[in-house]
Design an enzyme around this catalytic site. Structure first.
Site, PDB file in Angstrom:
ATOM      1  N   GLU A 444       0.854  -1.187   0.000  1.00 17.66           N
ATOM      2  CA  GLU A 444       0.000   0.000   0.000  1.00 17.66           C
ATOM      3  C   GLU A 444       0.890   1.237   0.000  1.00 17.66           C
ATOM      4  O   GLU A 444       1.868   1.312   0.742  1.00 17.66           O
ATOM      5  CB  GLU A 444      -0.918  -0.001   1.224  1.00 17.66           C
ATOM      6  CG  GLU A 444      -1.787   1.242   1.335  1.00 17.66           C
ATOM      7  CD  GLU A 444      -2.663   1.228   2.593  1.00 17.66           C
ATOM      8  OE1 GLU A 444      -2.972   2.329   3.102  1.00 17.66           O
ATOM      9  OE2 GLU A 444      -3.020   0.129   3.070  1.00 17.66           O
ATOM     10  N   GLU A 449      -2.837  11.100   3.592  1.00 22.22           N
ATOM     11  CA  GLU A 449      -3.873  10.808   4.571  1.00 22.22           C
ATOM     12  C   GLU A 449      -3.870  11.945   5.583  1.00 22.22           C
ATOM     13  O   GLU A 449      -2.861  12.631   5.760  1.00 22.22           O
ATOM     14  CB  GLU A 449      -3.604   9.501   5.310  1.00 22.22           C
ATOM     15  CG  GLU A 449      -3.763   8.248   4.501  1.00 22.22           C
ATOM     16  CD  GLU A 449      -3.562   7.019   5.382  1.00 22.22           C
ATOM     17  OE1 GLU A 449      -4.551   6.325   5.650  1.00 22.22           O
ATOM     18  OE2 GLU A 449      -2.416   6.778   5.799  1.00 22.22           O
TER      19      GLU A 449
END
Length: 551
Positions: A444, A449
């Site tokens: 990932e 974020e």
């Protein structure tokens, strides 16, 4: 009446100035007295019966005295000079062998009257650092090399004490202050070019592009504003070819200190005729902290203030903004067609997922226009507080899975983020083999974020499988400050190669990861964009929350 009061005050000021300017000037000066009885003594370091011209260091200390002197200047005969009220001077004669130098000492009295005296010194110098010379200019006569500020690196200028030691060797590194990369206040100096050239007689130096930067710590000496750039009318010794002389370092920093746990190079160089490398503090002798053919780190002392300045230069001029490897556009979506997202590029994750998509998230993802739509040139993902299929919140998660995947490249997302507490926006990538190998074996890459409780910070992270880590999951990442996330668009970028994964905010890299062929970051990945609610990174949702958007 308020405006009339201002006019009256201004007229009063003008009137006072007029009266003052008409007063008769009446100044008295003290008597002008020329210095007398000037004496000059020279101490050749290491001179004894066996070494009549010194120990080979080339260092000589001079003491000048005179009656009625206010200050002293010294021309050492090696194109170096100095000014001091104490009459104490030091220089290094760097020409290899025994040479005779004629030094001229001048005592300056009231009214600027001067008295001078010459002295000859025979000095032996055996110091040589050919390696440093080659790195600065090149090995052969006629070679030249340009050096530039390492403006793209943090700490390319720093400040610390000259000798004060608080127990951690602060005298040898910038313990007090460090500049940031591409410092806007000092950007005027980033066009500087410094050229070192090898000649038959040694190394020369020339600053070929101005200006000079004058820090506040030296501005009062020149009578100018500090932390600003000036031309040669202020920095009168900036231009012209200077001779470079080399000597063994003698500072406490070079003899006793370390830089990144490494000893200093042990060599210093002095630029003749008041030369300096861009940062003007009235000094010309540089200790070499470290040097390679690509990077030069130096230390220069501003002794009257007890300051030591650290400066980093590179042999390739940095360009502002990253030098991206991937420049060929192969896929994009500018969201120019109102309605649902382009079905040839995007599909959806729907529902609550297992255990809130594995992160205890609170929302139910949908493909409704209430949660995701293209409008006025923007993709808009909206998280809402509403009861829906057993969840208290809805949102959207779109992905390119099954439609577009790629190995290596640069991804840019320009967006506004939600500012409401408890929202967890993200742009990220999963390995295309996720359905078969699962997470974290798929790998990932999180381009951006944001923590639900900290909206002035963004994160970039990579995740992978590691059998030696808890839950077989390893991760690494960085974070950086961001302002006005909900009112201004910012550019979030990842550049991914076989060697590196670099993450940027507004073209400034804040995280770098070393990729290799043992990791899952060498295969196809697909893109995901979503706004989650709560969960492990979203945290507690504000009780007054109603809705929030990412655009």
């Amino acid at each position: 009446m308020k405006n009339n009061k201002y006019i009256i005050v201004l007229l009063a000021v003008f009137t006072l100035i007029g009266i003052y300017s008409c007063q008769e000037d009446n100044y008295e000066f003290g008597s002008i007295v020329a210095p007398s009885n000037i004496t000059v003594t020279a101490e050749i370091i290491g001179k004894d019966v066996d070494n009549p011209n010194g120990d080979g260091s080339g260092k000589v200390n001079f003491i000048v005295k005179a009656d009625n002197a206010l200050s002293y200047t010294m021309h050492f005969g090696n194109r170096q000079q100095g000014v001091t009220p104490s009459g104490r001077f030091s220089t290094v004669y760097a020409k290899t062998g025994v040479h005779t130098y004629t030094a001229v000492a001048t005592a300056v009295g009231s009214g600027g009257v001067k008295t001078s005296k010459t002295i000859q010194v025979d000095v032996f110098s055996s110091f040589s650092d050919r390696e440093t010379e080659n790195m600065l200019s090149g090995p052969d006569v006629g070679n030249s090399k340009k050096w530039y500020w390492a403006a793209n690196e943090a700490s390319h200028v720093g400040l610390g004490p000259v000798e004060d030691d608080y127990g951690n060797g602060e005298f040898a590194y910038p313990a007090w202050w460090n500049i940031s990369a591409w410092d806007k206040q000092k950007s005027c100096m980033y066009d500087n070019e410094f050229v070192f050239t090898r000649t038959a007689d040694g190394i020369t130096f020339e600053q070929t592009a101005g200006p000079a930067f004058v820090p506040g710590a030296y501005a009062s000496v020149l009578g100018v504003d500090g932390d600003a750039c000036y031309d040669e009318t202020v920095a009168t010794t900036m231009f012209g070819v200077k001779q470079v002389s080399f000597a063994p370092s003698s500072s406490k920093a070079a003899l006793e200190g370390t830089w990144d746990n490494e000893a200093y190079k042990g060599t210093s160089f002095t630029l003749s005729d008041g030369g300096f490398m861009g940062w003007f503090i009235g000094a010309s002798t540089y200790d070499i902290v470290s040097i390679t053919s690509e990077k030069l780190i130096v230390r220069i002392e501003q002794k009257e203030r007890g300051f030591a300045w650290y400066q980093t230069f590179v042999s390739s001029k940095p360009s502002q903004g990253p030098n991206y490897v991937h420049t060929n556009l192969v896929w994009e979506d500018d969201f120019n067609t109102d309605g649902a997202p382009d079905a040839t590029k995007w599909t959806y994750d729907i529902g609550k997922g297992t255990n809130g998509w594995g992160n205890n998230e609170l929302q139910h993802y949908t493909d409704r226009s209430d949660n995701v739509k293209v409008q006025n040139g923007n993709l808009i993902i909206t998280a809402k507080k509403e009861s829906f299929s057993g969840s208290d919140y809805t949102s959207a998660r779109i992905k390119s899975q099954g439609l577009y995947a790629f190995t290596y490249g640069r991804v840019e997302v320009r967006a506004k983020l939600p500012a409401e507490a408890g929202t967890w926006p993200a742009f990220w990538m999963l390995g295309a083999d996720f359905p078969t190998v699962g997470w974290p074996k798929s790998g990932e890459i999180d381009i951006m974020e944001q923590n639900g409780a900290n909206k002035s910070n963004v994160l970039g992270t990579v995740h992978w499988f590691d059998s030696g880590s808890p839950n077989n999951h390893a991760s690494d990442g960085g974070n950086t400050a961001v302002s006005n996330v909900d009112s201004e668009y910012h550019l979030y970028t990842v550049e991914w190669t076989a060697e590196k994964i670099k993450i940027f905010l507004d073209d400034e890299m804040y995280y770098e990861f070393d990729n290799n062929n043992t990791l899952p970051f060498n295969k196809d990945f697909f893109l995901i964009m979503n706004v989650a609610m709560g969960g492990t990174l979203g945290g507690t949702v504000d009780a007054s929350f109603t809705d929030a958007t990412m655009e």
